[in-house]
Design a protein around this motif. Structure first.
Motif, PDB file in Angstrom:
ATOM      1  N   ALA A 225      11.189   0.884  -5.930  1.00 16.31           N
ATOM      2  CA  ALA A 225      10.547   1.215  -7.208  1.00 16.31           C
ATOM      3  C   ALA A 225      11.319   0.605  -8.373  1.00 16.31           C
ATOM      4  O   ALA A 225      10.721   0.111  -9.340  1.00 16.31           O
TER       5      ALA A 225
ATOM      6  N   SER B 238       9.892  -2.083 -11.139  1.00 14.33           N
ATOM      7  CA  SER B 238       9.951  -1.762 -12.562  1.00 14.33           C
ATOM      8  C   SER B 238      10.656  -2.880 -13.340  1.00 14.33           C
ATOM      9  O   SER B 238      10.196  -3.307 -14.414  1.00 14.33           O
ATOM     10  N   THR B 239      11.743  -3.371 -12.775  1.00 13.12           N
ATOM     11  CA  THR B 239      12.488  -4.458 -13.422  1.00 13.12           C
ATOM     12  C   THR B 239      11.639  -5.724 -13.525  1.00 13.12           C
ATOM     13  O   THR B 239      11.743  -6.483 -14.495  1.00 13.12           O
TER      14      THR B 239
ATOM     15  N   THR C 193       3.293  -2.586 -13.094  1.00 16.94           N
ATOM     16  CA  THR C 193       2.778  -1.389 -13.766  1.00 16.94           C
ATOM     17  C   THR C 193       2.226  -0.344 -12.808  1.00 16.94           C
ATOM     18  O   THR C 193       1.986   0.792 -13.221  1.00 16.94           O
TER      19      THR C 193
ATOM     20  N   ARG D  50       9.842   8.397  -9.694  1.00 14.59           N
ATOM     21  CA  ARG D  50       9.394   8.481 -11.090  1.00 14.59           C
ATOM     22  C   ARG D  50      10.572   8.347 -12.057  1.00 14.59           C
ATOM     23  O   ARG D  50      10.452   7.745 -13.126  1.00 14.59           O
TER      24      ARG D  50
ATOM     25  N   ALA E 103      11.639   4.658 -12.287  1.00  8.89           N
ATOM     26  CA  ALA E 103      10.607   3.768 -12.812  1.00  8.89           C
ATOM     27  C   ALA E 103       9.560   4.601 -13.553  1.00  8.89           C
ATOM     28  O   ALA E 103       8.426   4.737 -13.094  1.00  8.89           O
TER      29      ALA E 103
ATOM     30  N   ARG F 289       7.721   4.134 -16.077  1.00  8.93           N
ATOM     31  CA  ARG F 289       6.496   3.506 -16.568  1.00  8.93           C
ATOM     32  C   ARG F 289       5.606   2.993 -15.443  1.00  8.93           C
ATOM     33  O   ARG F 289       4.541   2.454 -15.686  1.00  8.93           O
ATOM     34  N   LEU F 290       6.058   3.156 -14.232  1.00  4.79           N
ATOM     35  CA  LEU F 290       5.285   2.704 -13.073  1.00  4.79           C
ATOM     36  C   LEU F 290       4.242   3.764 -12.717  1.00  4.79           C
ATOM     37  O   LEU F 290       4.579   4.921 -12.462  1.00  4.79           O
TER      38      LEU F 290
END
Length: 368
Positions: A90, A94-95, A99, A117, A120, A122-123
């Motif tokens: 994750a 994210s890096t 999305t 969560r 990440a 915003r994932l």
């Protein structure tokens, strides 16, 4: 074989993209193995839009019997011991600016889901549900070949046991001997804990072998299976010890055999799963033993010993060709014993000879 794994991953990728997710995280071990070919314990598979990555808590150990991960996969070993590959996956996404990510929610713990969560935020996480499990239901011919070999190994181990002296030996000892014979004939191990049940224990579903000794006149029910290249089969047989069977033993055996035959004969492509259960269950119900069958008549087999589809009264869906399943009715009479007959079969169209039997040890009521 590498092409097979790539095609499997491509199918899952297409399904995720169609559902609006750009990546998928596969964490359930059998599903990881199905898509990667092989993986060390704890590994997860990240299916990305352009490439796929196997993240491991430790590197692959030596040359495992079941092969090595598909060479087309990028392999990442976590630098720190105790790290969680799912959380690391994750973080990588994210890096990279992703999305969305589909995860196997039915396999992740609440704590692990929260950790994803937190690393990440915003994932957008969505549920991959049982997409891979469903993809695994229909087997290719190589998978069926592995199951066929597992069946042959199981038949060999059981056949050798039947040629030995059984009276006076304990259930536990016989179960251990069967598992040793499976390995001697090329199995990676047993598909599940081997069950040997004698006398009043015979026919009990899920019986754990005890120190009870085999006696003359006992019914003896045996349930076992081999693992070969990760694929698992199952067989169950019942015998009588030492003497000619009593009338009640013959009557009970004939009843379970008829139920098992009805279930086997119902295995045709397109049949509703519940109708296979109904075919076997009806035979037992007509004789007053409908409640003895348990919750299902059988289930799918493959990389797990109990996987979809389920052959049960409330089961949804229909059987396709090239789906391996068990048919395993049984009846137990408290205090007296019982009968179980289990087989592993592959659903085949009638033009190809009908269901293919992978476990061929005789189903006669032998006196041993």
């Amino acid at each position: 074989m590498a092409e097979v794994f790539a095609v499997r991953r491509a199918r899952l990728r297409d399904r995720c993209l169609a559902a609006g997710s750009g990546a998928a995280l596969v964490s359930r071990p059998a599903n990881v193995r199905y898509l990667a070919g092989a993986a060390p314990a704890g590994a997860v598979l990240l299916i990305g839009p352009d490439s796929d990555e196997l993240l491991c808590p430790a590197g692959p150990a030596g040359a495992p019997q079941d092969g090595r991960p598909d060479a087309q996969l990028r392999l990442t070993v976590l630098p720190e011991p105790g790290g969680d590959p799912a959380v690391a996956a994750a973080g990588l996404l994210s890096t990279a600016g992703a999305t969305s990510l589909a995860v196997e929610e039915h396999h992740l713990t609440v704590a692990r889901h929260r950790a994803l969560r937190s690393v990440a935020p915003r994932l957008q996480l969505s549920d991959l549900a049982r997409a891979v499990d469903q993809q695994r239901i229909i087997k290719d011919e190589q998978e069926i070949g592995f199951l066929r070999t597992a069946g042959e190994i199981t038949d060999q181990a059981l056949g050798e046991l039947l040629e030995s002296i059984l009276v006076g030996r304990t259930e536990r000892h016989l179960a251990l001997e069967l598992e040793r014979r499976l390995v001697d004939h090329g199995a990676e191990g047993p598909s599940f804990p081997t069950s040997v049940a004698t006398g009043p224990n015979a026919g009990l579903s899920g019986h754990r072998p005890s120190d009870r000794r085999v006696e003359e006149g006992d019914l003896l029910s045996v349930r076992l299976g081999a693992v070969y290249r990760g694929y698992r089969c199952e067989i169950g047989r019942t015998f009588v010890i030492g003497t000619a069977p009593a009338d009640w033993q013959i009557e009970l055996y004939d009843l379970v055999f008829a139920a098992q035959r009805a279930g086997r004969e119902a295995l045709v492509p397109g049949v509703a799963c519940r109708d296979v259960d109904r075919a076997a269950r009806h035979v037992l119900e007509a004789a007053g033993h409908g409640g003895d069958l348990g919750p299902s008549t059988g289930h799918g087999v493959g990389l797990e010993i109990d996987e979809d589809p389920q052959l049960a009264p409330a089961a949804m869906g229909k059987l396709d060709a090239c789906v391996p399943v068990t048919v395993e009715p049984g009846v137990h009479l408290p205090g007296r014993g019982g009968v179980r007959i289990d087989d592993t079969l592959v659903v085949r169209p009638e033009a190809d000879g009908g269901p293919e039997l992978l476990t061929i040890t005789t189903k006669e009521l032998l006196a041993l």
